[in-house]
Motif scaffolding. Structure first.
Motif, PDB file in Angstrom:
ATOM      1  N   ASP A  75       0.310  -1.889   0.015  1.00 32.84           N
ATOM      2  CA  ASP A  75      -0.169  -0.244   0.012  1.00 32.84           C
ATOM      3  C   ASP A  75       0.960   0.929  -0.078  1.00 32.84           C
ATOM      4  N   THR A  76       1.503   1.242   1.052  1.00 32.98           N
ATOM      5  CA  THR A  76       2.652   2.334   0.818  1.00 32.98           C
ATOM      6  C   THR A  76       3.080   3.346  -0.811  1.00 32.98           C
ATOM      7  N   ALA A  78       1.920   1.813  -2.900  1.00 28.68           N
ATOM      8  CA  ALA A  78       1.601   2.446  -4.867  1.00 28.68           C
ATOM      9  C   ALA A  78       0.924   3.281  -4.111  1.00 28.68           C
ATOM     10  N   ARG A  79       0.901   4.458  -3.187  1.00 32.79           N
ATOM     11  CA  ARG A  79       0.351   5.203  -2.361  1.00 32.79           C
ATOM     12  C   ARG A  79       1.312   6.265  -2.836  1.00 32.79           C
ATOM     13  N   THR A  82       1.468   7.017  -6.950  1.00 31.62           N
ATOM     14  CA  THR A  82      -0.124   8.725  -6.772  1.00 31.62           C
ATOM     15  C   THR A  82       0.785   9.325  -6.569  1.00 31.62           C
ATOM     16  N   GLU A  83       0.906  10.038  -4.888  1.00 27.68           N
ATOM     17  CA  GLU A  83       1.115  11.341  -4.653  1.00 27.68           C
ATOM     18  C   GLU A  83       2.669  11.604  -5.493  1.00 27.68           C
ATOM     19  N   THR A 100      11.158   6.331  -0.876  1.00 28.39           N
ATOM     20  CA  THR A 100      10.190   5.671   0.010  1.00 28.39           C
ATOM     21  C   THR A 100      10.365   4.218  -0.405  1.00 28.39           C
TER      22      THR A 100
END
Length: 226
Positions: A75-76, A78-79, A82-83, A100
């Motif tokens: 999830d991290t 993917a986020r 996106t960011e 990240t």
């Protein structure tokens, strides 16, 4: 047995189940970091202090266990992508994405192999996810290049090479956060447009889908799903 006792008993069972789940997932991350994601499920059960039957009731396949163990990291990632795409400064988005992903590599050494692995239970879905991630990353690269921040000869495979290099470092020096951060800083500086002084050799054929990542730094062998 009174109603209050039955409710208390059910609550206790739910609490036990939750504790077992947490122990299994924590043990899985440790085992996968040490032995790779194809480590025997029985090894995970022993590390968690539960029976193999208990593990399989919670996670009937290796796919389910790996995905649950690294759900937060997935999830991290993917986020972060996106960011990065939403950042008005494409270089800052690119930089934070690289930092990240490398930090996740350092924190959970089993995660890189889990990220690129394709399991029988979800092979098509996972392939689509990786393909979309590659397309999104290429969009980010082109934006950063158009802004004049990312060197024009940067190729998406360079990110795969960087991840593989960083994986080798964190495998050899798992507790050295300073070495990890310094390597990432060196890599990011080399990716800047102003660092381009002369032609580079042809890019690698590596991609996110072909990264040979394993927890021990060797070529990952795809698990059978058992």
């Amino acid at each position: 047995m009174g109603e209050s006792s039955r409710i208390a008993g059910k609550a206790s069972l739910r609490a036990d189940a939750l504790r077992n789940r947490r122990r299994i997932l924590a043990a899985a991350r440790l085992v996968f970091a040490e032995h790779g994601i194809d480590a025997p499920m029985a090894t995970v059960a022993r590390r968690a202090g539960v029976g193999v039957a208990t593990l399989y009731r919670r996670f009937p396949t290796r796919d389910a266990l790996v995905r649950a163990a690294f759900a937060h990291q997935m999830d991290t990632c993917a986020r972060a992508l996106t960011e990065a795409l939403a950042d008005p400064d494409p270089w800052q988005g690119f930089k934070r994405l690289v930092e990240t992903v490398c930090e996740l590599q350092r924190e959970e050494r089993g995660f890189p192999a889990a990220f690129v692995a394709a399991f029988p239970d979800s092979r098509r879905e996972h392939a689509r996810e990786l393909e979309q991630a590659e397309r999104d990353f290429l969009t980010l690269v082109r934006r950063a290049q158009a802004a004049g921040a990312l060197r024009a000869d940067f190729h998406p495979s360079d990110f795969a090479v960087a991840l593989l290099s960083h994986c080798g470092l964190v495998t050899a020096l798992p507790g050295d956060r300073a070495a990890s951060r310094r390597l990432v800083a060196y890599l990011l500086q080399s990716f800047r447009a102003e660092a381009a002084h002369g032609a580079l050799p042809a890019p690698s054929t590596l991609s996110l889908r072909t990264l040979p990542l394993a927890a021990d730094g060797s070529r990952d062998q795809r698990p059978s799903g058992t």
